[in-house]
Design an enzyme around this catalytic site. Structure first.
Site, PDB file in Angstrom:
ATOM      1  CB  ALA A  68      -0.897  -0.014   1.227  1.00 47.90           C
ATOM      2  N   GLY A 111       0.541  -4.961   1.060  1.00 50.80           N
ATOM      3  CA  GLY A 111      -0.658  -4.990   0.220  1.00 50.80           C
ATOM      4  C   GLY A 111      -0.405  -5.656  -1.132  1.00 50.80           C
ATOM      5  CD  GLU A 114      -2.411  -7.576   3.078  1.00 48.47           C
ATOM      6  OE1 GLU A 114      -2.065  -6.406   2.782  1.00 48.47           O
ATOM      7  OE2 GLU A 114      -2.968  -7.865   4.147  1.00 48.47           O
ATOM      8  CD  GLU A 134       1.645  -5.501   5.808  1.00 50.21           C
ATOM      9  OE1 GLU A 134       2.437  -6.440   6.057  1.00 50.21           O
ATOM     10  OE2 GLU A 134       0.817  -5.539   4.883  1.00 50.21           O
TER      11      GLU A 134
HETATM   12  C1  HXC Z   1       5.063   4.347  -1.200  1.00 51.49           C
HETATM   13  C2  HXC Z   1       6.957   3.370  -2.034  1.00 51.49           C
HETATM   14  C3  HXC Z   1       6.593   2.125  -1.486  1.00 51.49           C
HETATM   15  C4  HXC Z   1       5.358   2.056  -0.776  1.00 51.49           C
HETATM   16  C5  HXC Z   1       8.476   1.890  -2.480  1.00 51.49           C
HETATM   17  N1  HXC Z   1       8.124   3.170  -2.647  1.00 51.49           N
HETATM   18  N2  HXC Z   1       7.555   1.219  -1.779  1.00 51.49           N
HETATM   19  N3  HXC Z   1       6.202   4.449  -1.888  1.00 51.49           N
HETATM   20  N4  HXC Z   1       4.652   3.200  -0.659  1.00 51.49           N
HETATM   21  N5  HXC Z   1       4.910   0.921  -0.247  1.00 51.49           N
HETATM   22  C6  HXC Z   1       8.881   4.212  -3.364  1.00 51.49           C
HETATM   23  C7  HXC Z   1      10.068   4.664  -2.572  1.00 51.49           C
HETATM   24  O1  HXC Z   1       9.693   5.605  -1.607  1.00 51.49           O
HETATM   25  C8  HXC Z   1      10.930   5.270  -3.648  1.00 51.49           C
HETATM   26  O2  HXC Z   1      10.408   6.537  -3.971  1.00 51.49           O
HETATM   27  C9  HXC Z   1      10.660   4.360  -4.833  1.00 51.49           C
HETATM   28  O3  HXC Z   1       9.421   3.691  -4.561  1.00 51.49           O
HETATM   29  C10 HXC Z   1      11.726   3.305  -5.002  1.00 51.49           C
HETATM   30  O4  HXC Z   1      11.871   2.608  -3.776  1.00 51.49           O
HETATM   31  P1  HXC Z   1      13.281   2.426  -3.028  1.00 51.49           P
HETATM   32  O5  HXC Z   1      12.982   2.188  -1.613  1.00 51.49           O
HETATM   33  O6  HXC Z   1      14.227   3.520  -3.384  1.00 51.49           O
HETATM   34  O7  HXC Z   1      13.785   1.084  -3.738  1.00 51.49           O
HETATM   35  P2  HXC Z   1      14.765  -0.021  -3.134  1.00 51.49           P
HETATM   36  O8  HXC Z   1      15.900   0.611  -2.393  1.00 51.49           O
HETATM   37  O9  HXC Z   1      15.068  -0.917  -4.282  1.00 51.49           O
HETATM   38  O10 HXC Z   1      13.903  -0.818  -2.051  1.00 51.49           O
HETATM   39  C11 HXC Z   1      12.770  -1.569  -2.469  1.00 51.49           C
HETATM   40  C12 HXC Z   1      11.918  -1.948  -1.227  1.00 51.49           C
HETATM   41  C13 HXC Z   1      11.564  -0.670  -0.432  1.00 51.49           C
HETATM   42  C14 HXC Z   1      12.702  -2.923  -0.332  1.00 51.49           C
HETATM   43  C15 HXC Z   1      10.670  -2.666  -1.746  1.00 51.49           C
HETATM   44  O11 HXC Z   1      11.033   0.293  -1.341  1.00 51.49           O
HETATM   45  C16 HXC Z   1      10.548  -0.890   0.629  1.00 51.49           C
HETATM   46  O12 HXC Z   1      10.872  -1.409   1.701  1.00 51.49           O
HETATM   47  N6  HXC Z   1       9.303  -0.461   0.397  1.00 51.49           N
HETATM   48  C17 HXC Z   1       8.247  -0.549   1.370  1.00 51.49           C
HETATM   49  C18 HXC Z   1       7.755  -1.979   1.521  1.00 51.49           C
HETATM   50  C19 HXC Z   1       6.655  -2.083   2.561  1.00 51.49           C
HETATM   51  O13 HXC Z   1       6.880  -1.801   3.760  1.00 51.49           O
HETATM   52  N7  HXC Z   1       5.434  -2.471   2.128  1.00 51.49           N
HETATM   53  C20 HXC Z   1       4.324  -2.584   3.019  1.00 51.49           C
HETATM   54  C21 HXC Z   1       3.563  -1.309   3.013  1.00 51.49           C
HETATM   55  S1  HXC Z   1       2.304  -1.312   4.189  1.00 51.49           S
HETATM   56  P3  HXC Z   1      11.364   7.834  -4.141  1.00 51.49           P
HETATM   57  O14 HXC Z   1      10.400   8.952  -4.346  1.00 51.49           O
HETATM   58  O15 HXC Z   1      12.181   7.916  -2.902  1.00 51.49           O
HETATM   59  O16 HXC Z   1      12.182   7.474  -5.364  1.00 51.49           O
HETATM   60  C22 HXC Z   1       1.085  -2.131   3.477  1.00 51.49           C
HETATM   61  C23 HXC Z   1      -0.116  -2.229   4.326  1.00 51.49           C
HETATM   62  C24 HXC Z   1      -1.170  -2.997   3.666  1.00 51.49           C
HETATM   63  O17 HXC Z   1       1.127  -2.576   2.376  1.00 51.49           O
HETATM   64  C25 HXC Z   1      -2.402  -2.850   4.425  1.00 51.49           C
HETATM   65  C26 HXC Z   1      -3.562  -3.327   3.642  1.00 51.49           C
HETATM   66  C27 HXC Z   1      -3.602  -2.882   2.263  1.00 51.49           C
END
Ligand code: HXC
Length: 261
Positions: A68, A111, A114, A134
């Protein structure tokens, strides 16, 4: 232009498979509300279109979805989350009756994992990354990560993923039963998913829909009720032309011609 489209719809060469490609590459396909609205709208179109027999959901060959949209969620307050029924529309996919094949390459996190689990059949590359991270954001999965994941992989593995944020690759996901097939190294996951969808598209529409309904019922119903529902659907299929045709074709050693009736 397609650069502004959050979900790009296309068709397989046979025209029978609707391929929906998530398209927010700069944010690793983070699932923002507008992206989800676009996906739901495309799913509704595919569901209503008689020429579509199966659907593929993918992020392409690089990333499925990194979760998400954290930037959208970060300042959210409880009153807004509750009154706007935040995430409520995500369940739309579960009401689609046409079969959905998910094609996962790269990250399917939070997400994204999911969303993958909301597909009926899941295909991944060996190096795909599945996880529910999460916990590291101070939250828990909100769209089935604690429920669907547990029924797919079992309690201890689901706990491991949800409580430690452990990520697993595509090969492990196959071993654990989270995905049904992994591609060979270098093979296109989208092409594989389309092949699977085409196989389904080659069968009669009524039986396909009944099969999906019956398998899904097993997730919700106690065994006895599930078996009764299966038996009723099975019996009802003897009222279809496709059952007569399918069995006649077998007896006559020829290919069946489905009429979807
Ligand atoms: C918003 C995101 C994002 C996310 C990545 N980006 N994941 N933006 N929401 N979930 C953005 C980053 O901010 C970055 O933007 C760009 O995408 C590239 O990501 P990087 O982090 O620079 O890439 P990398 O170093 O290769 O790392 C990849 C990654 C990391 C390991 C996947 O991005 C990451 O940990 N993302 C979050 C994963 C996460 O926690 N997902 C769960 C979310 S909570 P900029 O602008 O800086 O270039 C969730 C709750 C669900 O899903 C609840 C029900 C739906």
């Amino acid at each position: 232009s397609s650069a502004d489209q959050l979900v790009i719809p296309s068709r397989s060469p046979s025209n029978k498979v609707s391929i929906l490609t998530l398209n927010r590459p700069k944010a690793l396909n983070a699932l923002s509300t507008p992206l989800f609205q676009a996906l739901n709208a495309e799913l509704e179109k595919a569901e209503a279109d008689d020429t579509v027999r199966a659907i593929v959901i993918t992020g392409g060959e690089k990333v499925f979805a990194a979760g998400a949209d954290i930037k959208e969620m970060k300042d959210k307050e409880i009153a807004e989350a509750y009154t706007t029924n935040f995430l409520g529309s995500w369940n739309k996919i579960a009401s689609i009756r046409k079969p959905i094949v998910g094609a996962v390459a790269g990250y399917a996190l939070g997400g994204g994992c999911e969303l993958a689990m909301l597909c009926d059949i899941l295909i991944a590359t060996p190096k795909a990354t599945f996880g529910q991270p999460e916990i590291s954001l101070g939250i828990i999965p909100g769209m089935g990560g604690s429920q669907r994941l547990t029924s797919l992989v079992g309690k201890t593995r689901a706990m491991d993923m949800v409580l430690t944020g452990r990520k697993i690759d595509g090969l492990t996901a196959e071993r654990w039963g989270l995905v049904s097939r992994v591609t060979e190294e270098g093979q296109s996951v989208v092409e594989e998913a389309v092949k699977v969808a085409e196989t389904i598209a080659g069968f009669g529409k009524v039986a396909v829909q009944a099969g999906k309904e019956a398998v899904n019922a097993s997730l919700d119903l106690p065994l006895e009720q599930g078996l009764r529902l299966e038996r009723r659907l099975f019996q009802q299929l003897f009222a279809t032309q496709d059952q007569k045709e399918g069995m006649a074709a077998f007896a006559e050693k020829r290919k069946p011609t489905w009429s979807d009736k």
